[in-house]
Write a protein that holds these residues in place. Structure first.
Motif, PDB file in Angstrom:
ATOM      1  N   LEU A 136      -2.968 -16.783  -8.134  1.00 19.83           N
ATOM      2  CA  LEU A 136      -2.664 -17.371  -9.406  1.00 19.83           C
ATOM      3  C   LEU A 136      -2.419 -16.108 -10.531  1.00 19.83           C
ATOM      4  O   LEU A 136      -3.218 -15.269 -10.546  1.00 19.83           O
ATOM      5  N   LYS A 137      -1.642 -16.376 -11.436  1.00 10.24           N
ATOM      6  CA  LYS A 137      -1.092 -15.551 -12.431  1.00 10.24           C
ATOM      7  C   LYS A 137      -1.433 -15.881 -13.901  1.00 10.24           C
ATOM      8  O   LYS A 137      -1.547 -17.146 -13.987  1.00 10.24           O
ATOM      9  N   PRO A 138      -1.810 -15.153 -14.932  1.00 12.98           N
ATOM     10  CA  PRO A 138      -2.028 -15.860 -16.334  1.00 12.98           C
ATOM     11  C   PRO A 138      -0.935 -16.629 -16.600  1.00 12.98           C
ATOM     12  O   PRO A 138      -1.000 -17.864 -17.289  1.00 12.98           O
ATOM     13  N   GLU A 139       0.443 -16.391 -16.391  1.00 10.52           N
ATOM     14  CA  GLU A 139       1.505 -17.147 -16.610  1.00 10.52           C
ATOM     15  C   GLU A 139       1.480 -18.592 -15.810  1.00 10.52           C
ATOM     16  O   GLU A 139       2.459 -19.644 -16.180  1.00 10.52           O
ATOM     17  N   ASP A 140       0.571 -18.940 -14.914  1.00  6.32           N
ATOM     18  CA  ASP A 140       0.439 -20.133 -14.361  1.00  6.32           C
ATOM     19  C   ASP A 140      -0.340 -21.103 -15.204  1.00  6.32           C
ATOM     20  O   ASP A 140      -0.638 -22.301 -14.962  1.00  6.32           O
ATOM     21  N   THR A 141      -0.971 -20.635 -16.431  1.00  5.33           N
ATOM     22  CA  THR A 141      -1.574 -21.539 -17.120  1.00  5.33           C
ATOM     23  C   THR A 141      -0.956 -22.731 -17.689  1.00  5.33           C
ATOM     24  O   THR A 141       0.270 -22.239 -18.228  1.00  5.33           O
ATOM     25  N   ALA A 142      -1.280 -23.778 -17.627  1.00  2.00           N
ATOM     26  CA  ALA A 142      -0.298 -25.063 -17.894  1.00  2.00           C
ATOM     27  C   ALA A 142      -1.376 -26.213 -17.892  1.00  2.00           C
ATOM     28  O   ALA A 142      -2.223 -26.176 -16.999  1.00  2.00           O
ATOM     29  N   VAL A 143      -0.604 -27.476 -18.270  1.00  2.00           N
ATOM     30  CA  VAL A 143      -1.106 -28.588 -17.629  1.00  2.00           C
ATOM     31  C   VAL A 143      -0.150 -29.050 -16.599  1.00  2.00           C
ATOM     32  O   VAL A 143       1.035 -28.976 -16.643  1.00  2.00           O
TER      33      VAL A 143
END
Length: 117
Positions: A85-92
């Motif tokens: 996982l990468k920070p840009e995968d942060t989401a709902v």
């Protein structure tokens, strides 16, 4: 009608893994495709992965090779295994059940995934 409920979200460090689940209830016989989507703050909801009733899978380029969509044999639970996982995968993250012929679709309420050190 079909009802969906996601679970499994949380906070994880970059490089970590999470597995999301989506419990499906109701008349699942009307469904022929299930999807995962996500929506980050300030951005539009985007497609992540799908699986058809025959097991055909499709992925967005941004997650190909890192995420894997699957379901149980009874087709009552949809999964999204997320690795590296990468920070840009942060989401709902949302699951959706649909019928591509009738255009019926149903969404879950979403589960938050946060990737941060």
């Amino acid at each position: 009608q079909v009802q969906l409920e996601e679970s499994g979200g949380g906070l994880v460090q970059p490089g970590g893994s999470l597995r999301l689940s989506c419990a499906v209830s109701g008349d699942i016989s009307i469904i022929n495709v299930m999807d995962w989507h996500r929506q980050a703050p300030g951005k539009e909801r985007e497609f992540i992965a799908s699986i058809s009733s025959s097991g055909f899978t499709r992925y967005a380029d941004s997650v190909k090779g890192r995420f894997s969509i699957s379901r149980d044999n009874a087709k009552t639970t949809l999964y999204l295994q997320m690795n590296n996982l990468k920070p840009e995968d942060t989401a709902v993250y949302f699951c959706r059940a649909r019928n591509t012929w009738s255009l019926y679709n149903s969404w879950g309420q979403g589960t938050q995934v946060s990737v941060s050190s």
